[in-house]
Every structure is written in structure tokens, then in C-alpha cells.
Design an enzyme around this catalytic site. Structure first.
Site, PDB file in Angstrom:
ATOM      1  N   GLU A  17       5.353 -12.325   0.929  1.00 32.71           N
ATOM      2  CA  GLU A  17       5.587 -11.292  -0.082  1.00 32.71           C
ATOM      3  C   GLU A  17       6.773 -10.436   0.332  1.00 32.71           C
ATOM      4  O   GLU A  17       6.627  -9.488   1.107  1.00 32.71           O
ATOM      5  CB  GLU A  17       4.345 -10.420  -0.239  1.00 32.71           C
ATOM      6  CG  GLU A  17       3.078 -11.181  -0.558  1.00 32.71           C
ATOM      7  CD  GLU A  17       1.819 -10.387  -0.190  1.00 32.71           C
ATOM      8  OE1 GLU A  17       1.684  -9.218  -0.576  1.00 32.71           O
ATOM      9  OE2 GLU A  17       0.954 -10.948   0.507  1.00 32.71           O
ATOM     10  N   ARG A  55       0.789  -1.236   0.000  1.00 30.34           N
ATOM     11  CA  ARG A  55       0.000   0.000   0.000  1.00 30.34           C
ATOM     12  C   ARG A  55       0.819   1.283   0.000  1.00 30.34           C
ATOM     13  O   ARG A  55       1.887   1.340   0.605  1.00 30.34           O
ATOM     14  CB  ARG A  55      -0.921  -0.004   1.226  1.00 30.34           C
ATOM     15  CG  ARG A  55      -1.977  -1.097   1.117  1.00 30.34           C
ATOM     16  CD  ARG A  55      -2.720  -1.266   2.418  1.00 30.34           C
ATOM     17  NE  ARG A  55      -3.762  -2.281   2.275  1.00 30.34           N
ATOM     18  CZ  ARG A  55      -3.533  -3.605   2.375  1.00 30.34           C
ATOM     19  NH1 ARG A  55      -2.318  -4.066   2.619  1.00 30.34           N
ATOM     20  NH2 ARG A  55      -4.532  -4.452   2.226  1.00 30.34           N
ATOM     21  N   HIS A  97       3.072 -12.799  -5.333  1.00 31.29           N
ATOM     22  CA  HIS A  97       1.948 -12.949  -4.410  1.00 31.29           C
ATOM     23  C   HIS A  97       1.428 -14.391  -4.348  1.00 31.29           C
ATOM     24  O   HIS A  97       0.231 -14.625  -4.186  1.00 31.29           O
ATOM     25  CB  HIS A  97       0.834 -11.985  -4.832  1.00 31.29           C
ATOM     26  CG  HIS A  97      -0.113 -11.599  -3.755  1.00 31.29           C
ATOM     27  ND1 HIS A  97      -1.001 -12.477  -3.185  1.00 31.29           N
ATOM     28  CD2 HIS A  97      -0.300 -10.422  -3.123  1.00 31.29           C
ATOM     29  CE1 HIS A  97      -1.719 -11.846  -2.277  1.00 31.29           C
ATOM     30  NE2 HIS A  97      -1.306 -10.596  -2.206  1.00 31.29           N
ATOM     31  N   ASP A 145      -1.586 -10.293   8.377  1.00 30.36           N
ATOM     32  CA  ASP A 145      -1.549  -9.531   7.127  1.00 30.36           C
ATOM     33  C   ASP A 145      -0.672  -8.315   7.396  1.00 30.36           C
ATOM     34  O   ASP A 145      -1.126  -7.179   7.335  1.00 30.36           O
ATOM     35  CB  ASP A 145      -2.973  -9.118   6.713  1.00 30.36           C
ATOM     36  CG  ASP A 145      -3.011  -8.477   5.324  1.00 30.36           C
ATOM     37  OD1 ASP A 145      -1.976  -8.485   4.639  1.00 30.36           O
ATOM     38  OD2 ASP A 145      -4.079  -7.958   4.937  1.00 30.36           O
ATOM     39  N   HIS A 157      -1.089  -2.677  -4.531  1.00 32.98           N
ATOM     40  CA  HIS A 157      -0.549  -3.524  -5.593  1.00 32.98           C
ATOM     41  C   HIS A 157      -0.597  -2.887  -6.986  1.00 32.98           C
ATOM     42  O   HIS A 157      -0.845  -3.559  -7.981  1.00 32.98           O
ATOM     43  CB  HIS A 157      -1.292  -4.870  -5.618  1.00 32.98           C
ATOM     44  CG  HIS A 157      -1.131  -5.686  -4.356  1.00 32.98           C
ATOM     45  ND1 HIS A 157      -0.015  -5.631  -3.569  1.00 32.98           N
ATOM     46  CD2 HIS A 157      -1.969  -6.598  -3.763  1.00 32.98           C
ATOM     47  CE1 HIS A 157      -0.160  -6.473  -2.537  1.00 32.98           C
ATOM     48  NE2 HIS A 157      -1.329  -7.062  -2.615  1.00 32.98           N
TER      49      HIS A 157
HETATM   50  C1  BGC Z   1      -2.553  -7.632   1.302  1.00 32.56           C
HETATM   51  C2  BGC Z   1      -3.938  -8.025   1.756  1.00 32.56           C
HETATM   52  C3  BGC Z   1      -4.785  -8.151   0.525  1.00 32.56           C
HETATM   53  C4  BGC Z   1      -4.169  -9.200  -0.363  1.00 32.56           C
HETATM   54  C5  BGC Z   1      -4.927  -9.332  -1.646  1.00 32.56           C
HETATM   55  C6  BGC Z   1      -2.012  -8.737   0.464  1.00 32.56           C
HETATM   56  O1  BGC Z   1      -0.732  -8.413   0.012  1.00 32.56           O
HETATM   57  O2  BGC Z   1      -1.713  -7.347   2.383  1.00 32.56           O
HETATM   58  O3  BGC Z   1      -4.485  -7.059   2.633  1.00 32.56           O
HETATM   59  O4  BGC Z   1      -6.098  -8.482   0.836  1.00 32.56           O
HETATM   60  O5  BGC Z   1      -2.848  -8.874  -0.668  1.00 32.56           O
HETATM   61  O6  BGC Z   1      -5.084 -10.637  -2.013  1.00 32.56           O
END
Ligand code: BGC
Length: 344
Positions: free
Chosen positions: A308, A78, A174, A246, A103
Site C-alpha cells: 500500500e 491511520r 489495498h 503490518d 482507511h
Molecule cells: C492495515 C492493517 C489492517 C488492514 C485491513 C492494513 O492497511 O495496516 O492493520 O488490518 O489494512 O485489512
């Protein structure tokens, strides 16, 4: 070796590239989104397990919204307020996660065709040209991602980028891993370790506050292997806000090093994660509700976990966070390795 992988709604024809080693490991990657589609690993009984979640064809990747196996950029994770300043200029991004950019905004790199080149039987390179203004970012960027499968059962992902003007760059993969097999259900019983003494505290929109919180005496402590589910339901701010894990862990050390691991007692498969990057978002698929995937599998909440590797989220707004500015005339080069073995 490569084969057809279906076509997108725009009629683009995608291909699936298959890499094999002499030890029975195989990976499959596609030029649609430069995504990792399969990771086949023989388990402790010699049975082959596919340990990443994914879809059967390019169209399903195009329709999917949970980033299975995706190459994510120009900036993964983010950016608070979906805007930033660089060299005195203000840049606006797309807000696609509350008021923030997640992303890369809506014009995702994982929804584009990348140019593929099979360099030898064990390597595939995907390249993308991302022009100035793409997703709101400055600088014409040339990006490449190389997937390599070694004889040491390592899946190496190397990222390389250059830009003709200063920009931001923070690429990641991811993939959702499930070491008991992609269709085996929740990963809560599988164990994880993360070599990090601290994590970045985040607000209700998952934007780091700037504080580094020691993991000691918190459910965020993975310095020794523990089951993902052991403390995930604890009444602890980070877990409540994230609806599970997360968060970005501030990885110990510098340079290429082992930063995390995951293991399944059921299959005996162990995965180690190595990277040269400072941070890693460990995400336990909390928002995976119901996703129709490969081989008629319905993936649900916590059926996979993501590792990630990246610069810390919102680093552009936090002076004490390293990166993610890529200066013109320099190059962005990072590598993350997922290394597999089995234990009895
Ligand atoms: C984020 C999550 C998000 C996900 C999407 C992750 O990298 O931190 O908050 O929902 O990606 O699949």
C-alpha cells in the site's frame, strides 16, 4: 469492455470493466469501490494465474471487511486519535480502529459507487465527489482513479484530486497479491524485497511513534529478496505488535522509482512496485481469518500480501513526515505501477 457485476443492497447496479493487452494479461475493475477485482498473468508455463484476492460480485464487496482490491481514502492507514487540526480548526473523524481512524472511517470510499468512464480499450477512470464534511474532512474534493494496462505488462494506477478548501488526501490501493495464484494458500514461501533502509516504528495501536528505525539487522530488512515467512515469527517488537508484517517502510529515494518486488518460484511470476510516494505499508494479511471469495475460495491468514503505497501513517501529527495536506487550488497527483514478468 464491460459487463454486469451484480447490484448492491441499495439496488445500485455495478459493472465490471475488463482491460486486456496483446501479451495475455488482463485486469478487471469495478465501479463499486473503484476496486481491482482480477489481475490475470500468464505464468512461466503459459498458464494464466489470477494474482489478486477478490470477490465474485458487488454485493460481496459491499459485505466484505478486509478491503480486497479497494481504493482507500480520503486518508489511507491511520490517523491517531481520529482527529486533527488544520489551519487552526479541529476536525473529528470516526474512530474505527481502537481510538483511531483507519482507511477513512466507516464511510469508506470502497463502499460507494464511483462514476466510470472507459477512455479507451486499456484505461478506465473512476471518479468520486466527496463533499465537505465527508468522513469528517474539510473541503469539497473531486477524486479520480485511473487504471491502465500497458503493453509492457504494467498495471498503472494514477490518482488525481482537487479540493476547494485545504484538506488531507492520501489514497492507496489495498490489493492482496498472491503470485502463486489467488487460491493457492499462504504467501509465506514467496519472496519480497523493499527498497527501504528504515521503517516507521509504531505503538500497540499501529500509530507511528515518529521514530525511523533502520532495518539493518532486524527482520524488517527486505533490501534483498527473502521469503516473507523467513523471519515473520521472530520475537521482535514490530512483528509481535503487528502480528506479522503490518508496517510502513520509509522508501529510499524520491520520484518515480522501483520500491518493492514480489516473486513466486512456483509460477515464476515476478511483480515490481513503482511509485512516486514516500511510504509503503507492507501488510501480510495477518488479520485475514476466513473470507469467502472468488470462485468458492476461502481466504485465510496470510493468503495475500499488500503493498500500500502512501504518505506515512499519521503524517498529519508528525511534523517531520511528508504530506498529506492538499491545499485548495493545487492538485494531488500520484501514481503506483505494478509491473509483471516471469522468470524461469
Ligand atoms: C492495515 C492493517 C489492517 C488492514 C485491513 C492494513 O492497511 O495496516 O492493520 O488490518 O489494512 O485489512
Amino acid at each position: 469492455m464491460n459487463c454486469e457485476f451484480g447490484s448492491t443492497s441499495k439496488g445500485e447496479k455495478a459493472r465490471l470493466y475488463i482491460l486486456r493487452n496483446q501479451r495475455g494479461m488482463e485486469i478487471a475493475v469495478t465501479d463499486y469501490g473503484a476496486a481491482l477485482v482480477k489481475v490475470l498473468v500468464p505464468d512461466k508455463d503459459g498458464k494464466v494465474q489470477d494474482v489478486v484476492l477478490g470477490y465474485d460480485n458487488a454485493k460481496a464487496y459491499e459485505n466484505g471487511g478486509v478491503y480486497f482490491g479497494a481504493t482507500v481514502g480520503r486518508v489511507a492507514n491511520r490517523i491517531g486519535g481520529a482527529s486533527f487540526e488544520l489551519n487552526g480548526n479541529a476536525y473529528e473523524l470516526t474512530a474505527n480502529d481502537n481510538n483511531n481512524s483507519l482507511h477513512g472511517g466507516r464511510d469508506y470510499y470502497n463502499k460507494r459507487m464511483w462514476q466510470a468512464e472507459e477512455t479507451d480499450g486499456q484505461k478506465v477512470m473512476f471518479s468520486l465527489e466527496s463533499p465537505e464534511g465527508d468522513q469528517g474532512y474539510p473541503g469539497n474534493a473531486k477524486i479520480s482513479v485511473i487504471y491502465e494496462l500497458t503493453e509492457d505488462n504494467e498495471l498503472k494506477i494514477s490518482y488525481h484530486a482537487v479540493s476547494d478548501g485545504d484538506t488531507l488526501m492520501n489514497l492507496t490501493n489495498h490489493s492482496y497479491f498472491n503470485l502463486s495464484g489467488h487460491a493457492s494458500g499462504p504467501v509465506l514461501g514467496q519472496e519480497v524485497f523493499i527498497a527501504a533502509d528504515a521503517f516507521t516504528r509504531a505503538d500497540a495501536e499501529s500509530i507511528p511513534t515518529g521514530e525511523l528505525v533502520p532495518v539493518e539487522d532486524t527482520p524488517m530488512d527486505f533490501r534483498e529478496y527473502k521469503a516473507i515467512g523467513e523471519e515473520i515469527e521472530t520475537d521482535y517488537e514490530a512483528l509481535t505488535l503487528g502480528q506479522g508484517y503490518d508496517h510502513n517502510w520509509a522508501l529510499n529515494g524520491k520520484g518515480m522509482r522501483t520500491v518493492a518486488g514480489m516473486r513466486s518460484k512456483e509460477t515464476g511470476i515476478v511483480m515490481e512496485v513503482l511509485t512516486d510516494l514516500p511510504g509503503m505499508q507492507f501488510y501480510t494479511g495477518n488479520f485475514l481469518i476466513s473470507e469467502q471469495g472468488k470462485e468458492d475460495t476461502e481466504y485465510k491468514k496470510r493468503h495475500g500480501a499488500c503493498f500500500e503505497t502512501q504518505y506515512f501513517p499519521d503524517a498529519i501529527h508528525k511534523e517531520h513526515f511528508e504530506g498529506p495536506v492538499l491545499k485548495a487550488g493545487t492538485s494531488y497527483d500520484t501514481m503506483t505501477v505494478y509491473r509483471f514478468h516471469t522468470e524461469a
